[in-house]
Scaffold this motif. Structure first.
Motif, short mmCIF file in Angstrom:
data_model
loop_
_atom_site.label_atom_id
_atom_site.label_comp_id
_atom_site.label_asym_id
_atom_site.label_seq_id
_atom_site.Cartn_x
_atom_site.Cartn_y
_atom_site.Cartn_z
N ALA A 128 15.55 20.78 -15.89
CA ALA A 128 15.82 22.22 -15.90
C ALA A 128 16.07 22.76 -17.30
N ASP A 129 16.26 21.88 -18.28
CA ASP A 129 16.52 22.31 -19.65
C ASP A 129 15.25 22.43 -20.48
N VAL A 130 14.11 22.42 -19.82
CA VAL A 130 12.82 22.52 -20.52
C VAL A 130 12.02 23.68 -19.94
N ASN A 131 11.53 24.55 -20.82
CA ASN A 131 10.58 25.58 -20.42
C ASN A 131 9.18 25.06 -20.73
N LEU A 132 8.30 25.07 -19.75
CA LEU A 132 6.97 24.51 -19.92
C LEU A 132 5.91 25.59 -19.83
N ILE A 133 4.91 25.47 -20.68
CA ILE A 133 3.74 26.34 -20.67
C ILE A 133 2.54 25.46 -20.41
N GLY A 134 1.87 25.70 -19.30
CA GLY A 134 0.68 24.94 -18.96
C GLY A 134 -0.57 25.79 -19.12
N THR A 135 -1.69 25.12 -19.34
CA THR A 135 -2.95 25.85 -19.48
C THR A 135 -4.06 25.18 -18.69
N SER A 136 -5.02 25.99 -18.31
CA SER A 136 -6.29 25.51 -17.76
C SER A 136 -7.33 26.59 -18.05
N THR A 137 -8.59 26.26 -17.89
CA THR A 137 -9.62 27.26 -18.17
C THR A 137 -9.52 28.45 -17.20
N SER A 138 -9.03 28.18 -15.98
CA SER A 138 -8.90 29.25 -14.99
C SER A 138 -7.56 29.96 -15.05
N GLY A 139 -6.57 29.30 -15.62
CA GLY A 139 -5.23 29.86 -15.65
C GLY A 139 -4.46 29.63 -14.36
N LYS A 140 -5.04 28.86 -13.44
CA LYS A 140 -4.40 28.61 -12.14
C LYS A 140 -3.70 27.26 -12.14
N SER A 141 -2.65 27.16 -11.31
CA SER A 141 -1.90 25.92 -11.21
C SER A 141 -1.37 25.73 -9.80
N SER A 142 -1.19 24.49 -9.40
CA SER A 142 -0.61 24.18 -8.10
C SER A 142 0.91 24.16 -8.16
N ILE A 143 1.47 24.31 -9.35
CA ILE A 143 2.92 24.24 -9.54
C ILE A 143 3.49 25.65 -9.65
N SER A 144 4.54 25.89 -8.89
CA SER A 144 5.25 27.18 -8.97
C SER A 144 6.74 26.89 -9.13
N GLN A 145 7.19 26.93 -10.37
CA GLN A 145 8.59 26.67 -10.69
C GLN A 145 9.07 27.72 -11.69
N PRO A 146 10.36 28.06 -11.65
CA PRO A 146 10.85 29.11 -12.55
C PRO A 146 10.76 28.76 -14.03
N ASN A 147 10.71 27.46 -14.35
CA ASN A 147 10.66 27.06 -15.76
C ASN A 147 9.24 26.69 -16.20
N VAL A 148 8.23 27.17 -15.45
CA VAL A 148 6.83 26.92 -15.81
C VAL A 148 6.06 28.23 -15.84
N ASN A 149 5.34 28.47 -16.92
CA ASN A 149 4.40 29.58 -17.00
C ASN A 149 3.01 29.00 -17.26
N PHE A 150 2.02 29.55 -16.60
CA PHE A 150 0.67 29.01 -16.69
C PHE A 150 -0.27 30.09 -17.19
N TYR A 151 -1.14 29.71 -18.15
CA TYR A 151 -2.05 30.68 -18.75
C TYR A 151 -3.47 30.12 -18.84
N ALA A 152 -4.43 31.01 -18.87
CA ALA A 152 -5.83 30.61 -19.07
C ALA A 152 -6.05 30.28 -20.54
N LEU A 153 -6.76 29.19 -20.79
CA LEU A 153 -7.11 28.81 -22.15
C LEU A 153 -8.40 28.01 -22.13
N ASP A 154 -9.40 28.52 -22.82
CA ASP A 154 -10.69 27.85 -22.95
C ASP A 154 -10.84 27.43 -24.40
N LEU A 155 -10.71 26.14 -24.66
CA LEU A 155 -10.73 25.65 -26.03
C LEU A 155 -12.11 25.75 -26.68
N SER A 156 -13.14 26.02 -25.90
CA SER A 156 -14.47 26.20 -26.46
C SER A 156 -14.69 27.64 -26.93
#
Length: 219
Positions: free
Chosen positions: A25-53
């Motif tokens: 709970a002491d970690v804020n996490l930022i996740g990325t995928s090309t779609s910006g979608k995630s199967s995880i829904s937690q208050p300390n997680v934010n998910f964003y779209a990111l296409d490294l190409s």
């Protein structure tokens, strides 16, 4: 409270690492995928779209992060698009592979450098295939191997640049892992690798090293 970014975290090693770290709970996490979608829904997680190409996507992601301070970045996102038994260089595939595994990863990291706290840790997920010491070296998967070898050199160069800022830069070889890339017969599971990443983050290792299962391995 620490803040960390994990790229390519909608599946495989990235998802397993996100799931492992999110329990803290002491970690804020930022996740990325090309779609910006995630199967995880937690208050300390934010998910964003990111296409490294796509440089515009990287710029947009960096703008979203803004001035937020970062304690770790796990550069996990990567592609392998060639056939396993292919040895001939295909320039289009080479450019695509380098675009994500090297150029996109470097552009993202460079844009985020002003955000890192002292003692922050950048972990580049590379591969035994990107090493010059691979015991079973062969001529196959040349595009992927060259991209990871170059990423290893970036680890060493960046670690030297960031010595005064006391920012740690590591490469990590996950081993043969049961992912879409590695296949179901691989010897490592994504959670095995996630545990290795967590252990590396929880220590203060010497910067500029290549890690595998908790040990320094040869380049």
């Amino acid at each position: 409270m620490k803040t960390g970014i994990i790229t390519g975290s909608s599946r495989g090693i990235g998802l397993a690492t996100l799931e492992l770290l999110v329990a803290n709970a002491d970690v804020n996490l930022i996740g990325t995928s090309t779609s910006g979608k995630s199967s995880i829904s937690q208050p300390n997680v934010n998910f964003y779209a990111l296409d490294l190409s796509n440089s515009e996507s990287i710029q947009g992601f960096a703008a979203t992060i803004g001035n937020q301070k970062i304690d770790f970045l796990i550069n996990n996102a990567g592609i392998l698009i060639e056939k396993w038994d292919e040895a001939v260089i295909n320039l289009d595939q080479l450019k695509q592979t380098f675009g994500v595994n090297l150029f996109g990863t470097i552009e993202l990291t460079e844009r985020l450098l002003p955000n890192f706290n002292k003692d922050a840790h950048i972990v580049n997920i590379t591969s035994e295939w990107g090493s010059f010491s691979e015991k079973n070296f062969d001529e196959y998967q040349p595009h992927y191997k060259m991209s990871k070898s170059a990423l290893n050199m970036y680890t060493k160069l960046l670690s030297k640049r960031l010595e005064k800022q006391q920012i740690i830069v590591s490469s990590l070889d996950p081993g043969w892992t049961q992912t879409d890339m590695g296949g179901p017969d691989a010897t490592q599971t994504p959670i095995d690798v996630a545990q290795d990443i967590k252990k590396l983050l929880n220590t203060k290792p010497k910067s500029g090293q290549f890690w595998h299962q908790g040990n320094i391995r040869e380049w």
